[in-house]
Motif scaffolding. Structure first.
Motif, PDB file in Angstrom:
ATOM      1  N   THR A   1      66.329  47.838  44.920  1.00  0.00           N
ATOM      2  CA  THR A   1      66.715  49.248  44.803  1.00  0.00           C
ATOM      3  C   THR A   1      67.822  49.597  45.777  1.00  0.00           C
ATOM      4  OG1 THR A   1      64.488  49.864  44.096  1.00  0.00           O
ATOM      5  CG2 THR A   1      65.885  51.622  44.966  1.00  0.00           C
ATOM      6  N   GLU A   2      67.677  49.142  47.039  1.00  0.00           N
ATOM      7  CA  GLU A   2      68.716  49.386  48.040  1.00  0.00           C
ATOM      8  C   GLU A   2      70.033  48.740  47.603  1.00  0.00           C
ATOM      9  OE1 GLU A   2      67.105  49.334  52.407  1.00  0.00           O
ATOM     10  OE2 GLU A   2      66.010  47.834  51.258  1.00  0.00           O
ATOM     11  N   GLN A   3      69.942  47.534  47.102  1.00  0.00           N
ATOM     12  CA  GLN A   3      71.141  46.813  46.680  1.00  0.00           C
ATOM     13  C   GLN A   3      71.832  47.533  45.523  1.00  0.00           C
ATOM     14  OE1 GLN A   3      71.769  44.318  48.610  1.00  0.00           O
ATOM     15  NE2 GLN A   3      73.586  43.447  47.666  1.00  0.00           N
TER      16      GLN A   3
ATOM     17  N   GLU B   1      75.651  49.036  45.276  1.00  0.00           N
ATOM     18  CA  GLU B   1      76.571  48.638  44.212  1.00  0.00           C
ATOM     19  C   GLU B   1      77.103  49.856  43.454  1.00  0.00           C
ATOM     20  OE1 GLU B   1      74.448  45.841  41.839  1.00  0.00           O
ATOM     21  OE2 GLU B   1      74.374  44.311  43.431  1.00  0.00           O
ATOM     22  N   ASN B   2      76.273  50.876  43.289  1.00  0.00           N
ATOM     23  CA  ASN B   2      76.723  52.101  42.621  1.00  0.00           C
ATOM     24  C   ASN B   2      77.826  52.788  43.410  1.00  0.00           C
ATOM     25  OD1 ASN B   2      74.789  51.663  40.659  1.00  0.00           O
ATOM     26  ND2 ASN B   2      73.324  53.128  41.483  1.00  0.00           N
TER      27      ASN B   2
ATOM     28  N   TYR C   1      76.746  44.689  54.443  1.00  0.00           N
ATOM     29  CA  TYR C   1      76.396  44.626  53.019  1.00  0.00           C
ATOM     30  C   TYR C   1      77.029  43.406  52.364  1.00  0.00           C
ATOM     31  CZ  TYR C   1      76.775  45.823  48.045  1.00  0.00           C
ATOM     32  OH  TYR C   1      76.761  45.787  46.675  1.00  0.00           O
ATOM     33  N   ARG C   2      78.314  43.201  52.578  1.00  0.00           N
ATOM     34  CA  ARG C   2      79.012  42.052  51.985  1.00  0.00           C
ATOM     35  C   ARG C   2      78.425  40.735  52.483  1.00  0.00           C
ATOM     36  NH1 ARG C   2      84.313  39.847  51.109  1.00  0.00           N
ATOM     37  NH2 ARG C   2      83.923  37.862  50.070  1.00  0.00           N
TER      38      ARG C   2
ATOM     39  N   THR D   1      73.845  60.097  47.800  1.00  0.00           N
ATOM     40  CA  THR D   1      73.040  60.872  46.861  1.00  0.00           C
ATOM     41  C   THR D   1      71.857  60.001  46.467  1.00  0.00           C
ATOM     42  OG1 THR D   1      74.150  60.037  44.869  1.00  0.00           O
ATOM     43  CG2 THR D   1      75.143  61.965  45.944  1.00  0.00           C
ATOM     44  N   SER D   2      71.031  60.476  45.566  1.00  0.00           N
ATOM     45  CA  SER D   2      69.919  59.650  45.096  1.00  0.00           C
ATOM     46  C   SER D   2      70.416  58.443  44.297  1.00  0.00           C
ATOM     47  CB  SER D   2      68.976  60.484  44.226  1.00  0.00           C
ATOM     48  OG  SER D   2      69.677  61.023  43.101  1.00  0.00           O
ATOM     49  N   TYR D   3      71.671  58.520  43.839  1.00  0.00           N
ATOM     50  CA  TYR D   3      72.246  57.456  43.007  1.00  0.00           C
ATOM     51  C   TYR D   3      72.971  56.395  43.829  1.00  0.00           C
ATOM     52  CZ  TYR D   3      75.275  55.283  39.454  1.00  0.00           C
ATOM     53  OH  TYR D   3      75.930  54.391  38.638  1.00  0.00           O
ATOM     54  N   ARG D   4      73.543  56.795  44.958  1.00  0.00           N
ATOM     55  CA  ARG D   4      74.368  55.872  45.743  1.00  0.00           C
ATOM     56  C   ARG D   4      74.081  56.046  47.225  1.00  0.00           C
ATOM     57  NH1 ARG D   4      78.010  60.240  44.651  1.00  0.00           N
ATOM     58  NH2 ARG D   4      78.718  61.172  46.619  1.00  0.00           N
TER      59      ARG D   4
END
Length: 314
Positions: A34-36, A40-41, A69-70, A147-150
């Motif tokens: 989920t975090e990943q 990505e988003n 992250y990378r 946001t909840s998306y990213r």
């Protein structure tokens, strides 16, 4: 490594070796799916912002992830993603000597696209995509709120940095000019960093990045419990310190023993400037300890010593 932390926190003092092993095992794990996905988003939306920009879409640009992250060493507190926007229409050159500089002068064409203009156009593109309230400009990068998306994203503008080794050969990195000019220029080597991290991880049976995550999470907990050296130690420095430890220190059967071995080696080899003066960042293209770095060898040594005491290694 004397224990100076008796009054700072009592929580860690109640943990047994087994408790620490279980905690280290949890910290060593990669971020959840989920975090990943949220990271990505964010990356995808920033790529879209560049593509939709009437100005930047005409430039030669590469959008890439960098940092924790990378390099797959991000932990739960590293909730943001670092994204670089690299424009190749202009370069920042570095020459090994005056002869190469003079030879390149006849070959290079003066750039007409300045860094300040590029950074301003990147800001316009981000605001057009995410809205002004979601984008704030810092001296080094733009912050795009989560946001909840990213997840939250730090977006940095770069020109290519070329470190020429001969007239025609060079190493390719990235360079930026902070708005406050402190420091005047920042040069990084994200591709070399990534490649060397993968090599180290393979050579240590995938244990290098696990130990990095363990020590980054340990540093976060120490900082939350008032250990000042942890709060002053950037996660990037933690990764670089672990990268300098010999591969043999990672070949243990438990996370407890592995972490102890790495910390012991780092402690013994950061006692003096001489013992670690040739250490490099993970890219191996910048010295880890020199006057240009925002940390010192003594500060790194203090953190390592405090981490040893915090766990209760003997």
């Amino acid at each position: 490594m004397q224990n100076q932390l008796a009054s700072s926190s009592s929580v860690h003092q109640r943990r047994s070796k087994t408790d620490w092993e279980n905690r280290f095992a949890s910290w060593a794990a990669s971020p959840s799916a989920t975090e990943q996905q949220r990271a990505e988003n964010a990356e995808s939306m920033i790529r879209s912002a560049i593509q939709n920009s009437p100005k930047l879409s005409q430039r030669t640009i590469r959008v890439f992830t960098q940092g924790s992250y990378r390099n797959r060493v991000n932990v739960r507190k590293d909730s943001d993603v670092d994204i670089g926007v690299l424009c190749f229409d202009s370069i920042f050159p570095e020459y090994p000597d005056e002869n190469v500089k003079l030879a390149r002068k006849s070959l290079d064409v003066s750039a007409v696209y300045g860094y300040a203009q590029f950074k301003n156009e990147l800001e316009e593109a981000l605001v057009a995509k995410f809205g002004r309230p979601a984008v704030s400009r810092g001296s080094k990068s733009f912050d795009v709120s989560e946001t909840s998306y990213r997840v939250e994203a730090d977006v940095a503008a770069f020109f290519e940095h070329r470190r020429y080794t001969t007239v025609n050969d060079y190493l390719s990195g990235v360079e930026m000019i902070p708005d406050d000019l402190r420091p005047p220029m920042i040069r990084n080597w994200p591709e070399q960093h990534y490649s060397n991290g993968v090599t180290k991880n393979s050579a240590t049976s995938r244990r290098f990045k696990r130990v990095v995550r363990i020590l980054k999470s340990l540093s976060n907990e120490m900082s939350a419990n008032g250990i000042s050296s942890a709060g002053r130690t950037p996660s990037f420095l933690v990764e670089c310190l672990v990268w300098n430890a010999p591969n043999a220190n990672f070949l243990n059967d438990s996370y407890w023993a592995m972490t102890r071995s790495v910390l012991a080696w780092l402690f013994n080899n950061t006692r003096t400037d001489q013992s670690c003066k040739h250490w490099g960042e993970v890219s191996n293209l910048k010295y880890l300890f020199n006057a240009s770095q925002p940390w010192t060898r003594a500060e790194a040594h203090r953190f390592i010593s405090d981490a040893w005491d915090y766990v209760g290694f003997d």
